[in-house]
Scaffold this active site. Sequence first.
Site, PDB file in Angstrom:
ATOM      1  N   HIS A  89       0.860  -1.191   0.000  1.00  0.00           N
ATOM      2  CA  HIS A  89       0.000   0.000   0.000  1.00  0.00           C
ATOM      3  C   HIS A  89       0.895   1.239   0.000  1.00  0.00           C
ATOM      4  O   HIS A  89       1.581   1.515   0.981  1.00  0.00           O
ATOM      5  CB  HIS A  89      -0.888  -0.021   1.250  1.00  0.00           C
ATOM      6  CG  HIS A  89      -2.030   0.934   1.184  1.00  0.00           C
ATOM      7  ND1 HIS A  89      -1.871   2.279   1.410  1.00  0.00           N
ATOM      8  CD2 HIS A  89      -3.331   0.731   0.914  1.00  0.00           C
ATOM      9  CE1 HIS A  89      -3.053   2.876   1.291  1.00  0.00           C
ATOM     10  NE2 HIS A  89      -3.951   1.945   0.984  1.00  0.00           N
ATOM     11  N   VAL A  90       0.873   1.988  -1.091  1.00  0.00           N
ATOM     12  CA  VAL A  90       1.778   3.123  -1.252  1.00  0.00           C
ATOM     13  C   VAL A  90       1.149   4.395  -0.698  1.00  0.00           C
ATOM     14  O   VAL A  90       0.218   4.943  -1.273  1.00  0.00           O
ATOM     15  CB  VAL A  90       2.170   3.313  -2.728  1.00  0.00           C
ATOM     16  CG1 VAL A  90       3.185   4.444  -2.866  1.00  0.00           C
ATOM     17  CG2 VAL A  90       2.715   2.014  -3.309  1.00  0.00           C
TER      18      VAL A  90
END
Length: 172
Positions: A89-90
Amino acid sequence: MSLSSKQETQSELTGKNKALLVAVTDGSMIPIEEVPDLVFSEKMIGEGFAMIPTSDVVYAPISGKLFQVAGASHAFEIRTDDGLEVLVHVGLDTVTLNGEGFETNLKKGMMIKQGEPLVKFDREYLLSRGCRLFIPVVVINGENENYHYVFKPNNEIQAEAGKTIALTIEGY
């Protein structure tokens, strides 16, 4: 033995699978409990680690099939051949950008190799929109009746993308 040949092998001691997740970017590795988002820090979706990036490219922590690529290009779920499921998850609050500030050509169903680029992001754009630059990497199927994983995080602080082993997973 090379990293890729060690990645998903039978552990000689336990007779069970072992996987190595590598750093997804250059930067600092932190315990998942230190991510300033309760979904991650309270391990609501699983165990893992997080990174504070010093570069603008995020790489695959493990080889497998992309079984989910978020429409906003900020999150990727990878499933290995032996069933391990990993979320990358960026940034935090990045879903609200609807893909702005992210560049990727990856689609659901594609195969990805450990260390290959997942996405490039525009650091300044994300920061200007109030997003926080943490990259949680979480094993999302590590807590159920079918899997009994043992997680061994690497306690190094600085990591190199695709090279530093960030998390060892055994016993599934």
